[in-house]
Design an enzyme around this catalytic site. Structure first.
Site, PDB file in Angstrom:
ATOM      1  NE  ARG A 177       9.003  -1.854  -5.064  1.00 31.31           N
ATOM      2  CZ  ARG A 177      10.322  -1.956  -4.808  1.00 31.31           C
ATOM      3  NH1 ARG A 177      10.794  -2.927  -4.029  1.00 31.31           N
ATOM      4  NH2 ARG A 177      11.152  -1.071  -5.291  1.00 31.31           N
ATOM      5  CB  SER A 226       6.873   2.730  -9.369  1.00 34.65           C
ATOM      6  OG  SER A 226       8.070   3.422  -9.182  1.00 34.65           O
ATOM      7  CD  GLU A 296       6.305  -0.720  -7.283  1.00 37.82           C
ATOM      8  OE1 GLU A 296       7.114  -0.896  -8.230  1.00 37.82           O
ATOM      9  OE2 GLU A 296       6.597  -0.080  -6.261  1.00 37.82           O
TER      10      GLU A 296
HETATM   11  C1  LIG Z   1       5.788   9.777  -3.809  1.00 39.74           C
HETATM   12  C2  LIG Z   1       5.890   8.280  -3.600  1.00 39.74           C
HETATM   13  C3  LIG Z   1       7.124   7.657  -3.659  1.00 39.74           C
HETATM   14  C4  LIG Z   1       7.229   6.274  -3.503  1.00 39.74           C
HETATM   15  N1  LIG Z   1       8.450   5.688  -3.594  1.00 39.74           N
HETATM   16  C5  LIG Z   1       8.569   4.352  -3.418  1.00 39.74           C
HETATM   17  C6  LIG Z   1       9.848   3.717  -3.499  1.00 39.74           C
HETATM   18  O1  LIG Z   1      10.871   4.330  -3.705  1.00 39.74           O
HETATM   19  N2  LIG Z   1       9.893   2.365  -3.305  1.00 39.74           N
HETATM   20  C7  LIG Z   1       8.777   1.615  -3.036  1.00 39.74           C
HETATM   21  O2  LIG Z   1       8.887   0.404  -2.867  1.00 39.74           O
HETATM   22  N3  LIG Z   1       7.559   2.193  -2.963  1.00 39.74           N
HETATM   23  C8  LIG Z   1       7.416   3.540  -3.132  1.00 39.74           C
HETATM   24  N4  LIG Z   1       6.184   4.125  -3.063  1.00 39.74           N
HETATM   25  C9  LIG Z   1       4.980   3.272  -2.874  1.00 39.74           C
HETATM   26  C10 LIG Z   1       4.527   3.103  -1.398  1.00 39.74           C
HETATM   27  O3  LIG Z   1       4.928   4.191  -0.599  1.00 39.74           O
HETATM   28  C11 LIG Z   1       5.056   1.813  -0.807  1.00 39.74           C
HETATM   29  O4  LIG Z   1       4.568   0.678  -1.511  1.00 39.74           O
HETATM   30  C12 LIG Z   1       4.630   1.665   0.669  1.00 39.74           C
HETATM   31  O5  LIG Z   1       5.300   0.582   1.212  1.00 39.74           O
HETATM   32  C13 LIG Z   1       3.131   1.464   0.858  1.00 39.74           C
HETATM   33  O6  LIG Z   1       2.850   1.606   2.238  1.00 39.74           O
HETATM   34  P1  LIG Z   1       1.426   2.102   2.760  1.00 39.74           P
HETATM   35  O7  LIG Z   1       1.445   2.098   4.248  1.00 39.74           O
HETATM   36  O8  LIG Z   1       1.062   3.398   2.130  1.00 39.74           O
HETATM   37  O9  LIG Z   1       0.496   0.928   2.231  1.00 39.74           O
HETATM   38  P2  LIG Z   1      -0.903   1.032   1.467  1.00 39.74           P
HETATM   39  O10 LIG Z   1      -0.694   1.701   0.149  1.00 39.74           O
HETATM   40  O11 LIG Z   1      -1.947   1.583   2.355  1.00 39.74           O
HETATM   41  O12 LIG Z   1      -1.175  -0.524   1.214  1.00 39.74           O
HETATM   42  C14 LIG Z   1      -0.336  -1.264   0.357  1.00 39.74           C
HETATM   43  C15 LIG Z   1      -0.631  -2.757   0.570  1.00 39.74           C
HETATM   44  O13 LIG Z   1      -0.211  -3.154   1.866  1.00 39.74           O
HETATM   45  C16 LIG Z   1      -1.285  -3.758   2.575  1.00 39.74           C
HETATM   46  N5  LIG Z   1      -1.102  -3.453   4.004  1.00 39.74           N
HETATM   47  C17 LIG Z   1      -1.022  -2.240   4.586  1.00 39.74           C
HETATM   48  N6  LIG Z   1      -0.815  -2.372   5.909  1.00 39.74           N
HETATM   49  C18 LIG Z   1      -0.781  -3.697   6.167  1.00 39.74           C
HETATM   50  C19 LIG Z   1      -0.608  -4.470   7.348  1.00 39.74           C
HETATM   51  N7  LIG Z   1      -0.441  -3.921   8.549  1.00 39.74           N
HETATM   52  N8  LIG Z   1      -0.625  -5.831   7.234  1.00 39.74           N
HETATM   53  C20 LIG Z   1      -0.802  -6.416   6.038  1.00 39.74           C
HETATM   54  N9  LIG Z   1      -0.964  -5.745   4.882  1.00 39.74           N
HETATM   55  C21 LIG Z   1      -0.959  -4.405   4.948  1.00 39.74           C
HETATM   56  C22 LIG Z   1      -2.532  -3.152   1.958  1.00 39.74           C
HETATM   57  O14 LIG Z   1      -3.681  -3.963   2.166  1.00 39.74           O
HETATM   58  C23 LIG Z   1      -2.131  -3.077   0.500  1.00 39.74           C
HETATM   59  O15 LIG Z   1      -2.268  -4.330  -0.120  1.00 39.74           O
HETATM   60  C24 LIG Z   1       6.063   5.507  -3.232  1.00 39.74           C
HETATM   61  C25 LIG Z   1       4.816   6.145  -3.150  1.00 39.74           C
HETATM   62  C26 LIG Z   1       4.731   7.514  -3.330  1.00 39.74           C
HETATM   63  C27 LIG Z   1       3.379   8.180  -3.230  1.00 39.74           C
END
Ligand SMILES: Cc1cc2nc3c(=O)[nH]c(=O)nc-3n(C[C@H](O)[C@H](O)[C@H](O)COP(=O)(O)OP(=O)(O)OC[C@H]3O[C@@H](n4cnc5c(N)ncnc54)[C@H](O)[C@@H]3O)c2cc1C
Length: 307
Positions: A177, A226, A296
């Protein structure tokens, strides 16, 4: 400087995208928690993004990237730095042979559907992760032993001076992560190196992974995925369950009865409720198991004090 003045300044520099002020973070995060963000900016294209970050630099202000907000816990006091959401001009997906290029604003579910429709295999295990390509790469999102970093061949990055460049996978280290990319660098596109497959088989694998997740995780309740990373060789959820905290509530925040590494918002939970649960879990797991749990979920916004 107040946000109205910031908005005028950004517009005066020629910013074409959308600007929203005073947005409740509960509207733009999957946990549905958080005070207001002073400013959310939706650049339409690279030039818009350059305008924003050069202005932030000139003002000595930080900025934060916002993807789908699915890995965020936002404080009840909200966010003062401008948030940048890449969506409109950053949503393109293209393929060349078995290589796929996707903009940072593309949703991971959309990318997976594109791959299946184009007979491209590799990303199926990420089915059910609700983030964007940008957020997914930044978090090195993963599931069932597959991490997005395993499939990324290069990244297009914007540096804090507004310059763009492609970075090869070899120049980046993907960890659990994490990714070795300075926090002020912005992911604009990801290039994925995939394998030729067959649409029906790829879709079947995606459906199987998703079914398994639906049975074991609270995918239909507001959460941020998580909360803790799994300690080496252990599952955080199992540890939390073993110390008896499954179903524990603080206000409307609850340790999910389905999967103890998820905290769900069962009503009008506040960030301080979630922080209180996090604190309780960490203390209990450390006292009873001797294991330290690392977060995380990313906590952003003005600092909150746990009750
Ligand atoms: C129901 C559910 C299930 C999930 N299952 C998993 C799983 O199985 N595995 C897993 O790894 N995660 C899981 N997640 C967590 C999450 O979906 C992941 O971490 C996902 O990659 C986050 O993406 P996001 O676009 O929502 O980022 P955000 O939550 O909006 O941001 C996360 C981070 O990324 C940064 N960021 C966003 N966009 C950019 C960009 N373009 N450039 C640089 N930095 C950026 C943000 O500043 C922040 O630090 C889950 C979440 C939920 C709600």
């Amino acid at each position: 400087m107040r946000d109205g003045a910031q908005e005028r300044m950004i517009r005066n520099r020629g910013f074409q995208g959308e600007i929203r002020r005073g947005v409740s973070m509960s509207e733009v995060t999957s946990l549905r928690i958080g005070g207001s963000a002073d400013l959310i900016l939706y650049p339409r294209e690279t030039e818009d993004l350059q305008i924003v970050i050069s202005l932030c630099r000139a003002q000595g202000m930080g900025y934060l990237l916002l993807g789908n907000g699915t890995n965020l816990l936002v404080s009840d006091r909200g966010v003062r730095e401008p948030l940048i959401h890449l969506f409109h001009g950053f949503g393109e997906i293209r393929r060349k042979g078995t290589t796929v290029m996707a903009g940072a604003g593309v949703g991971l579910p959309q990318l997976l559907r594109f791959c299946a429709a184009n007979d491209l295999s590799g990303l199926e295990a990420l089915a059910g992760i609700p983030g964007t390509v940008g957020g997914g790469i930044r978090m090195n999102a993963g599931s069932w032993g597959v991490e997005i970093g395993n499939l990324v061949s290069s990244l297009m990055i914007m540096d804090p001076a507004g310059g763009t460049r492609w970075v090869k996978q070899e120049a980046i280290e993907f960890g659990y992560r994490t990714i070795t990319l300075p926090p002020d660098e912005i992911i604009l596109q990801g290039e994925f190196s995939l394998q030729q497959g067959e649409c029906s088989e790829i879709t079947k694998r995606m459906e199987d992974f998703l079914r398994e997740k639906k049975e074991t995780q609270p995918l239909f309740q507001p959460s941020a995925g998580s909360i803790f990373k799994n300690p080496p060789g252990m599952a955080a959820g199992k540890l939390i369950e073993e110390v008896g905290l499954k179903g524990m509530r603080r206000g409307d925040a609850m340790v999910s009865p389905l999967h103890a590494n998820f905290i769900v918002n069962v009503g009008r939970a506040r960030a301080r409720d979630v922080l209180g649960l996090i604190d309780m879990i960490r203390k209990r797991v450390y006292q009873e198991k001797g294991t330290t749990l690392d977060l995380e979920v990313q906590i952003i916004g003005e600092e909150e004090v746990a009750e």
